[in-house]
Design a protein around this motif. Structure first.
Motif, PDB file in Angstrom:
ATOM      1  N   PHE A  82       0.811  -1.223   0.000  1.00 41.52           N
ATOM      2  CA  PHE A  82       0.000   0.000   0.000  1.00 41.52           C
ATOM      3  C   PHE A  82       0.847   1.277   0.000  1.00 41.52           C
ATOM      4  N   PRO A  83       1.756   1.454   0.964  1.00 43.37           N
ATOM      5  CA  PRO A  83       2.541   2.691   0.912  1.00 43.37           C
ATOM      6  C   PRO A  83       3.425   2.774  -0.328  1.00 43.37           C
ATOM      7  N   LEU A  84       3.976   1.651  -0.776  1.00 45.41           N
ATOM      8  CA  LEU A  84       4.787   1.685  -1.992  1.00 45.41           C
ATOM      9  C   LEU A  84       3.936   2.046  -3.211  1.00 45.41           C
ATOM     10  N   GLY A  85       2.702   1.586  -3.224  1.00 48.58           N
ATOM     11  CA  GLY A  85       1.811   1.861  -4.342  1.00 48.58           C
ATOM     12  C   GLY A  85       1.216   3.251  -4.336  1.00 48.58           C
ATOM     13  N   LEU A  86       1.247   3.917  -3.200  1.00 45.41           N
ATOM     14  CA  LEU A  86       0.616   5.238  -3.091  1.00 45.41           C
ATOM     15  C   LEU A  86       1.589   6.385  -2.857  1.00 45.41           C
ATOM     16  N   VAL A  87       2.820   6.099  -2.526  1.00 46.68           N
ATOM     17  CA  VAL A  87       3.776   7.165  -2.216  1.00 46.68           C
ATOM     18  C   VAL A  87       3.926   8.081  -3.432  1.00 46.68           C
ATOM     19  N   GLY A  88       3.814   9.371  -3.190  1.00 43.43           N
ATOM     20  CA  GLY A  88       3.936  10.363  -4.244  1.00 43.43           C
ATOM     21  C   GLY A  88       2.687  10.548  -5.093  1.00 43.43           C
ATOM     22  N   ARG A  89       1.588   9.890  -4.745  1.00 37.47           N
ATOM     23  CA  ARG A  89       0.360   9.953  -5.545  1.00 37.47           C
ATOM     24  C   ARG A  89      -0.804  10.575  -4.770  1.00 37.47           C
ATOM     25  N   GLY A  90      -0.509  11.412  -3.806  1.00 36.91           N
ATOM     26  CA  GLY A  90      -1.547  12.018  -2.982  1.00 36.91           C
ATOM     27  C   GLY A  90      -2.570  12.816  -3.771  1.00 36.91           C
ATOM     28  N   LYS A  91      -2.109  13.619  -4.742  1.00 41.71           N
ATOM     29  CA  LYS A  91      -3.039  14.437  -5.540  1.00 41.71           C
ATOM     30  C   LYS A  91      -3.985  13.545  -6.340  1.00 41.71           C
ATOM     31  N   GLU A  92      -3.456  12.452  -6.898  1.00 45.09           N
ATOM     32  CA  GLU A  92      -4.299  11.556  -7.688  1.00 45.09           C
ATOM     33  C   GLU A  92      -5.324  10.832  -6.815  1.00 45.09           C
ATOM     34  N   VAL A  93      -4.920  10.457  -5.610  1.00 43.70           N
ATOM     35  CA  VAL A  93      -5.853   9.791  -4.693  1.00 43.70           C
ATOM     36  C   VAL A  93      -6.969  10.753  -4.310  1.00 43.70           C
ATOM     37  N   ARG A  94      -6.605  11.985  -3.964  1.00 44.84           N
ATOM     38  CA  ARG A  94      -7.622  12.972  -3.602  1.00 44.84           C
ATOM     39  C   ARG A  94      -8.548  13.280  -4.780  1.00 44.84           C
ATOM     40  N   LYS A  95      -8.007  13.364  -5.992  1.00 41.21           N
ATOM     41  CA  LYS A  95      -8.833  13.618  -7.179  1.00 41.21           C
ATOM     42  C   LYS A  95      -9.807  12.466  -7.411  1.00 41.21           C
ATOM     43  N   ALA A  96      -9.352  11.245  -7.231  1.00 46.27           N
ATOM     44  CA  ALA A  96     -10.230  10.082  -7.415  1.00 46.27           C
ATOM     45  C   ALA A  96     -11.378  10.121  -6.408  1.00 46.27           C
ATOM     46  N   PHE A  97     -11.080  10.453  -5.142  1.00 45.73           N
ATOM     47  CA  PHE A  97     -12.118  10.561  -4.117  1.00 45.73           C
ATOM     48  C   PHE A  97     -13.082  11.705  -4.451  1.00 45.73           C
ATOM     49  N   GLU A  98     -12.523  12.833  -4.897  1.00 48.19           N
ATOM     50  CA  GLU A  98     -13.345  13.983  -5.255  1.00 48.19           C
ATOM     51  C   GLU A  98     -14.290  13.651  -6.410  1.00 48.19           C
ATOM     52  N   ASP A  99     -13.750  13.010  -7.448  1.00 47.54           N
ATOM     53  CA  ASP A  99     -14.563  12.636  -8.601  1.00 47.54           C
ATOM     54  C   ASP A  99     -15.672  11.668  -8.201  1.00 47.54           C
ATOM     55  N   GLU A 100     -15.364  10.755  -7.326  1.00 41.99           N
ATOM     56  CA  GLU A 100     -16.384   9.810  -6.874  1.00 41.99           C
ATOM     57  C   GLU A 100     -17.479  10.534  -6.110  1.00 41.99           C
ATOM     58  N   LYS A 101     -17.081  11.487  -5.297  1.00 43.32           N
ATOM     59  CA  LYS A 101     -18.057  12.249  -4.517  1.00 43.32           C
ATOM     60  C   LYS A 101     -18.925  13.118  -5.427  1.00 43.32           C
ATOM     61  N   LEU A 102     -18.318  13.764  -6.413  1.00 42.83           N
ATOM     62  CA  LEU A 102     -19.047  14.671  -7.299  1.00 42.83           C
ATOM     63  C   LEU A 102     -19.838  13.948  -8.381  1.00 42.83           C
ATOM     64  N   PHE A 103     -19.231  12.937  -8.985  1.00 43.95           N
ATOM     65  CA  PHE A 103     -19.825  12.305 -10.164  1.00 43.95           C
ATOM     66  C   PHE A 103     -20.323  10.886  -9.931  1.00 43.95           C
ATOM     67  N   GLY A 104     -20.099  10.361  -8.742  1.00 48.87           N
ATOM     68  CA  GLY A 104     -20.559   9.015  -8.435  1.00 48.87           C
ATOM     69  C   GLY A 104     -19.631   7.909  -8.918  1.00 48.87           C
ATOM     70  N   LYS A 105     -18.558   8.286  -9.572  1.00 47.49           N
ATOM     71  CA  LYS A 105     -17.581   7.281  -9.994  1.00 47.49           C
ATOM     72  C   LYS A 105     -16.203   7.933 -10.026  1.00 47.49           C
ATOM     73  N   GLN A 106     -15.196   7.091  -9.872  1.00 46.52           N
ATOM     74  CA  GLN A 106     -13.832   7.606  -9.910  1.00 46.52           C
ATOM     75  C   GLN A 106     -13.365   7.732 -11.346  1.00 46.52           C
ATOM     76  N   SER A 107     -12.590   8.771 -11.594  1.00 48.30           N
ATOM     77  CA  SER A 107     -11.990   8.893 -12.916  1.00 48.30           C
ATOM     78  C   SER A 107     -10.735   8.018 -12.949  1.00 48.30           C
ATOM     79  N   PRO A 108     -10.381   7.503 -14.122  1.00 47.91           N
ATOM     80  CA  PRO A 108      -9.197   6.642 -14.186  1.00 47.91           C
ATOM     81  C   PRO A 108      -7.925   7.422 -13.853  1.00 47.91           C
ATOM     82  N   GLN A 109      -7.089   6.830 -13.067  1.00 43.92           N
ATOM     83  CA  GLN A 109      -5.801   7.406 -12.692  1.00 43.92           C
ATOM     84  C   GLN A 109      -4.721   6.401 -13.089  1.00 43.92           C
TER      85      GLN A 109
END
Length: 133
Positions: A82-109
């Motif tokens: 998990f940390p190896l797969g997510l390190v340095g990708r904080g903006k993309e993780v937050r964008k995916a959560f935001e897109d899911e909240k706004l549009f009901g689905k995550q955008s591909p990252q």
């Protein structure tokens, strides 16, 4: 002249060392993954990953008759992905959560997905080598 075959054998890691590795990996997971979780609810869920991992792998090890060293090695390598797969990708993780909240689905990252995939596969290969070298 005969060619000498070289093989790389895994190190023997004691149970005490596995406990240390598992502790370090848990701290690393929390240090990397909790800050990038965008909401309080998601931070709590991420903070529960180590507990769920211990319960799940402990039960699986008991059912399959694995020793403590095997269970700790499974926990450590799976949790480290998990940390190896997510390190340095904080903006993309937050964008995916935001897109899911706004549009009901995550955008591909794709970069995030690829990094997570490489980390999971790498940890699976590492665990396999450590167990069966």
């Amino acid at each position: 002249m005969a060619v000498k075959e070289m093989t790389l054998h895994p190190p023997h890691i004691s149970i005490g060392t596995w406990w240390i590795i598992a502790s370090i990996v848990t701290v690393l997971l929390l240090a990397v993954c909790v800050p990038i979780a965008p909401t309080r609810d998601s931070k709590v869920k991420v903070a529960c990953i180590p507990l769920l991992g211990v319960v799940f792998l402990g039960a699986a090890a008991k059912l399959r008759g694995h020793d403590l060293g095997t269970a700790l090695s499974m926990y450590s390598t799976a949790t480290l992905a998990f940390p190896l797969g997510l390190v340095g990708r904080g903006k993309e993780v937050r964008k995916a959560f935001e897109d899911e909240k706004l549009f009901g689905k995550q955008s591909p990252q794709p970069r995030l997905t690829n990094q997570l995939l490489v980390a999971v596969c790498g940890m699976l290969l590492l665990w396999t080598w450590l167990r069966w070298g």
